[in-house]
Design a protein around this motif. Structure first.
Motif, PDB file in Angstrom:
ATOM      1  N   VAL A 105     -32.751 -11.410  13.450  1.00 29.37           N
ATOM      2  CA  VAL A 105     -33.343 -12.476  14.270  1.00 29.37           C
ATOM      3  C   VAL A 105     -32.310 -12.930  15.300  1.00 29.37           C
ATOM      4  N   GLY A 106     -32.620 -12.675  16.563  1.00 31.37           N
ATOM      5  CA  GLY A 106     -31.711 -13.022  17.651  1.00 31.37           C
ATOM      6  C   GLY A 106     -31.913 -14.463  18.092  1.00 31.37           C
ATOM      7  N   LEU A 107     -30.812 -15.207  18.186  1.00 30.26           N
ATOM      8  CA  LEU A 107     -30.894 -16.622  18.559  1.00 30.26           C
ATOM      9  C   LEU A 107     -30.421 -16.778  20.010  1.00 30.26           C
ATOM     10  N   ASP A 108     -31.371 -16.726  20.930  1.00 27.18           N
ATOM     11  CA  ASP A 108     -31.103 -16.878  22.371  1.00 27.18           C
ATOM     12  C   ASP A 108     -31.767 -18.174  22.812  1.00 27.18           C
ATOM     13  N   PRO A 109     -31.161 -19.319  22.532  1.00 28.27           N
ATOM     14  CA  PRO A 109     -31.860 -20.598  22.725  1.00 28.27           C
ATOM     15  C   PRO A 109     -31.938 -21.038  24.190  1.00 28.27           C
ATOM     16  N   ASP A 110     -33.091 -20.795  24.785  1.00 30.77           N
ATOM     17  CA  ASP A 110     -33.342 -21.173  26.176  1.00 30.77           C
ATOM     18  C   ASP A 110     -34.062 -22.524  26.162  1.00 30.77           C
ATOM     19  N   ALA A 125     -30.708 -28.056  16.656  1.00 31.62           N
ATOM     20  CA  ALA A 125     -31.906 -28.417  15.884  1.00 31.62           C
ATOM     21  C   ALA A 125     -32.975 -27.327  15.981  1.00 31.62           C
ATOM     22  N   PHE A 126     -33.179 -26.805  17.194  1.00 32.12           N
ATOM     23  CA  PHE A 126     -34.182 -25.754  17.377  1.00 32.12           C
ATOM     24  C   PHE A 126     -33.784 -24.501  16.591  1.00 32.12           C
ATOM     25  N   CYS A 127     -32.542 -24.061  16.771  1.00 33.57           N
ATOM     26  CA  CYS A 127     -32.107 -22.840  16.087  1.00 33.57           C
ATOM     27  C   CYS A 127     -32.122 -23.016  14.569  1.00 33.57           C
ATOM     28  N   LYS A 128     -31.744 -24.178  14.084  1.00 35.42           N
ATOM     29  CA  LYS A 128     -31.749 -24.430  12.640  1.00 35.42           C
ATOM     30  C   LYS A 128     -33.171 -24.284  12.089  1.00 35.42           C
ATOM     31  N   ALA A 129     -34.132 -24.823  12.821  1.00 31.94           N
ATOM     32  CA  ALA A 129     -35.528 -24.706  12.388  1.00 31.94           C
ATOM     33  C   ALA A 129     -35.966 -23.238  12.340  1.00 31.94           C
ATOM     34  N   ILE A 130     -35.550 -22.468  13.336  1.00 39.17           N
ATOM     35  CA  ILE A 130     -35.895 -21.035  13.360  1.00 39.17           C
ATOM     36  C   ILE A 130     -35.226 -20.311  12.185  1.00 39.17           C
ATOM     37  N   ILE A 131     -33.969 -20.642  11.946  1.00 38.91           N
ATOM     38  CA  ILE A 131     -33.226 -20.014  10.847  1.00 38.91           C
ATOM     39  C   ILE A 131     -33.908 -20.310   9.504  1.00 38.91           C
ATOM     40  N   ASP A 132     -34.235 -21.574   9.287  1.00 38.11           N
ATOM     41  CA  ASP A 132     -34.899 -21.939   8.022  1.00 38.11           C
ATOM     42  C   ASP A 132     -36.249 -21.223   7.886  1.00 38.11           C
ATOM     43  N   ALA A 133     -36.941 -21.077   9.005  1.00 37.45           N
ATOM     44  CA  ALA A 133     -38.276 -20.466   8.957  1.00 37.45           C
ATOM     45  C   ALA A 133     -38.224 -18.962   8.742  1.00 37.45           C
ATOM     46  N   THR A 134     -37.113 -18.316   9.127  1.00 34.81           N
ATOM     47  CA  THR A 134     -37.078 -16.844   9.127  1.00 34.81           C
ATOM     48  C   THR A 134     -36.063 -16.243   8.160  1.00 34.81           C
ATOM     49  N   PHE A 160     -28.589 -12.589  11.343  1.00 32.54           N
ATOM     50  CA  PHE A 160     -28.861 -13.486  12.469  1.00 32.54           C
ATOM     51  C   PHE A 160     -27.889 -13.154  13.597  1.00 32.54           C
ATOM     52  N   LYS A 161     -28.386 -13.189  14.821  1.00 39.76           N
ATOM     53  CA  LYS A 161     -27.523 -12.814  15.944  1.00 39.76           C
ATOM     54  C   LYS A 161     -27.559 -13.889  17.033  1.00 39.76           C
ATOM     55  N   PRO A 162     -26.688 -14.904  16.935  1.00 40.76           N
ATOM     56  CA  PRO A 162     -26.626 -15.874  18.030  1.00 40.76           C
ATOM     57  C   PRO A 162     -25.994 -15.254  19.285  1.00 40.76           C
ATOM     58  N   GLN A 163     -26.574 -15.535  20.430  1.00 42.60           N
ATOM     59  CA  GLN A 163     -26.085 -15.057  21.723  1.00 42.60           C
ATOM     60  C   GLN A 163     -25.274 -16.197  22.345  1.00 42.60           C
ATOM     61  N   ILE A 164     -23.968 -15.992  22.446  1.00 48.05           N
ATOM     62  CA  ILE A 164     -23.066 -17.077  22.822  1.00 48.05           C
ATOM     63  C   ILE A 164     -23.283 -17.579  24.253  1.00 48.05           C
ATOM     64  N   ALA A 165     -23.789 -16.739  25.136  1.00 47.99           N
ATOM     65  CA  ALA A 165     -23.946 -17.141  26.548  1.00 47.99           C
ATOM     66  C   ALA A 165     -24.821 -18.383  26.689  1.00 47.99           C
ATOM     67  N   SER A 213     -35.574 -11.248  19.575  1.00 51.87           N
ATOM     68  CA  SER A 213     -35.133 -12.605  19.900  1.00 51.87           C
ATOM     69  C   SER A 213     -36.313 -13.410  20.432  1.00 51.87           C
ATOM     70  N   ARG A 214     -36.635 -13.174  21.698  1.00 54.13           N
ATOM     71  CA  ARG A 214     -37.635 -14.018  22.358  1.00 54.13           C
ATOM     72  C   ARG A 214     -39.001 -13.997  21.685  1.00 54.13           C
ATOM     73  N   ALA A 215     -39.452 -12.813  21.223  1.00 53.35           N
ATOM     74  CA  ALA A 215     -40.791 -12.711  20.624  1.00 53.35           C
ATOM     75  C   ALA A 215     -40.908 -13.602  19.380  1.00 53.35           C
ATOM     76  N   ILE A 216     -39.799 -13.788  18.678  1.00 54.12           N
ATOM     77  CA  ILE A 216     -39.815 -14.648  17.488  1.00 54.12           C
ATOM     78  C   ILE A 216     -39.568 -16.111  17.853  1.00 54.12           C
ATOM     79  N   LEU A 217     -38.546 -16.361  18.682  1.00 56.91           N
ATOM     80  CA  LEU A 217     -38.177 -17.743  19.009  1.00 56.91           C
ATOM     81  C   LEU A 217     -39.302 -18.492  19.712  1.00 56.91           C
ATOM     82  N   TYR A 218     -39.983 -17.787  20.597  1.00 53.08           N
ATOM     83  CA  TYR A 218     -40.988 -18.461  21.430  1.00 53.08           C
ATOM     84  C   TYR A 218     -42.364 -17.877  21.148  1.00 53.08           C
ATOM     85  N   ALA A 219     -42.627 -17.679  19.855  1.00 55.15           N
ATOM     86  CA  ALA A 219     -43.901 -17.100  19.430  1.00 55.15           C
ATOM     87  C   ALA A 219     -45.055 -18.018  19.832  1.00 55.15           C
TER      88      ALA A 219
END
Lengths: 272, 272
Positions: free
Chosen positions: B20-25, B42-51, B58-63, B239-245
């Motif tokens: 699960v890629g964490l690209d928080p836009d 908060a957003f990423c934590k919710a995604i992490i707990d859900a997935t 998990f792959k956070p994108q530092i940029a 990343s995006r398909a999961i984060l912004y489903a």
């Protein structure tokens, strides 16, 4: 004023091709900084003040800040450089390289957050990993071509269609990627023949040339191989040899840095 | 436990090759996060707990953190993942690449500061730009090989000695660079034939495979091309398909993310 215009003006105004690299290694700092909470900022600021009139560019290396959670000190340092020495471009050495949507974030990091005039980027992922930086038309994008480290040859010297990969990079940037005339290339001083090859391919494009000083590149060979017809075209970088200069009797660290920066600038100018 | 052991255990325990890629836009965040000061965390934590139970990494994108001065939120997020889901490896997507002394700083950033189990790096500068990461023998080093973006072909597909540069990278890593058995490669899902070529070269080495989901890579072709004999060997990233489903009736964003993560995991498992 664009990055290239600012750099050209600095070459002339300071009569210098020297780029002062800011690689702040706290284990090498003078004793008076050891207990200071913003030691990285204070040390770099002292170096900047001591060398500003000898330099055509400053190049902070972001890794040294990131490893120590000191991004705030890098921000403060960039703000200081922009306000106190607005005529000297800041090249953020970050060597970023990622796909479009992510590259956009890195461009914002370099140009907005730190207010850098230019940023170094890695070409391995190709044009669409560089394109987002080009949207910032007044900023510079300095692309790795032939690097000064021993391992640089592992990929950069592979030959495809009769020429090494680094020359493909030089050609791609010169002929296709540099759509707004804002690109430069990184070409190490440790390979003067290859520097000369790149210069032939790219015309007057600015080259960032690391590898003199601590890395041992030869100044005469570097300048002769890389200069443009007008005797400029290069930011010849020295980091450690200036930052951690050995102090002579009566010198403090900043005076020693200034002396080595002047010596390096003059050694370069002798062959322009 | 090394990165590779942790990853292997996660493949089995969660029966999943999904990363699960964490690209928080932040522009794509649900409304309730808009005013929150630590919205990214908060957003990423919710995604992490859900997935978490659907993922092998998990792959956070530092940029995305760096552009917004949010390194502190990335630190907090990594700390949360390490304490709450210690069995799931964290791959910091940073694609760093620099000479030895600087690479050492980047390794400290990834492994010490963020406590990542693995970090992505760029091979363009060669072995000595990768070697400092290998000193951390329990961590992973995941090297760009064949990237999923269109521009990936600009350099990676140049042919030297009859084979493309990306295959040279695969061979160098497999035969020379992977001295402690801790390396992996990034190979995009958009080129299944090339994924198969890489798999042939590198044996059972783990591959990080971006490009399914929003980037359009075909799941069946990807899994068949990249799996090892034991039906694993890959972290297939979305990343995006999961984060912004897109939310179905009665779902909130986290439930939608969980549903898409489960669907993706199951789609992958159908072809293992």
């Amino acid at each position: 004023m664009t990055f290239i215009e600012k750099l050209s003006a600095a070459w002339t105004a300071n009569n210098s091709l020297l780029c002062v690299g800011l690689d702040p290694d706290v284990t090498k700092f003078p004793a008076q900084f050891k207990q200071q909470p913003d030691a990285i900022y204070a040390f770099c600021k002292a170096i900047i003040d001591a060398t500003a009139e000898t330099a055509c560019a400053f190049k902070p290396q972001i890794a040294y800040f990131a490893a120590l959670r000191a991004e705030d000190q890098l921000e403060a340092l960039c703000a200081y450089m922009r306000s106190t020495y607005p005529q000297i471009p800041i090249v953020l050495d970050a060597k970023r390289g990622d796909i479009g949507a992510t590259a956009e974030q890195y461009a914002r990091e370099a140009y907005e957050r730190y207010g850098a005039d230019a940023v170094t980027v890695n070409p391995y992922m190709g044009f669409d990993s560089v394109a987002p930086y080009l949207e910032w038309k007044d900023r510079g994008v300095i692309i790795l071509c032939r690097t000064s480290n021993p391992g640089g040859s592992d990929l950069q010297f592979l030959k495809a269609d009769g020429k090494p990969v680094y020359q493909h990079v030089a050609q791609l940037v010169a002929e296709k990627w540099n759509t707004n005339g804002q690109c430069g290339l990184v070409v190490g001083a440790t390979f003067p023949n290859e520097l000369a090859q790149v210069r032939k391919i790219v015309g007057d494009m600015p080259l960032l040339v690391p590898g003199v000083g601590a890395q041992g590149g030869d100044v005469e060979a570097t300048v002769k191989a890389g200069r443009t017809a007008s005797g400029a075209g290069m930011m010849i970088n020295s980091s450690r040899a200036i930052l951690y200069a050995k102090e002579l009797a009566g010198e403090d660290f900043a005076k020693a840095s200034r002396r080595v920066a002047i010596e390096t600038r003059d050694a370069i100018n002798a062959f322009r």
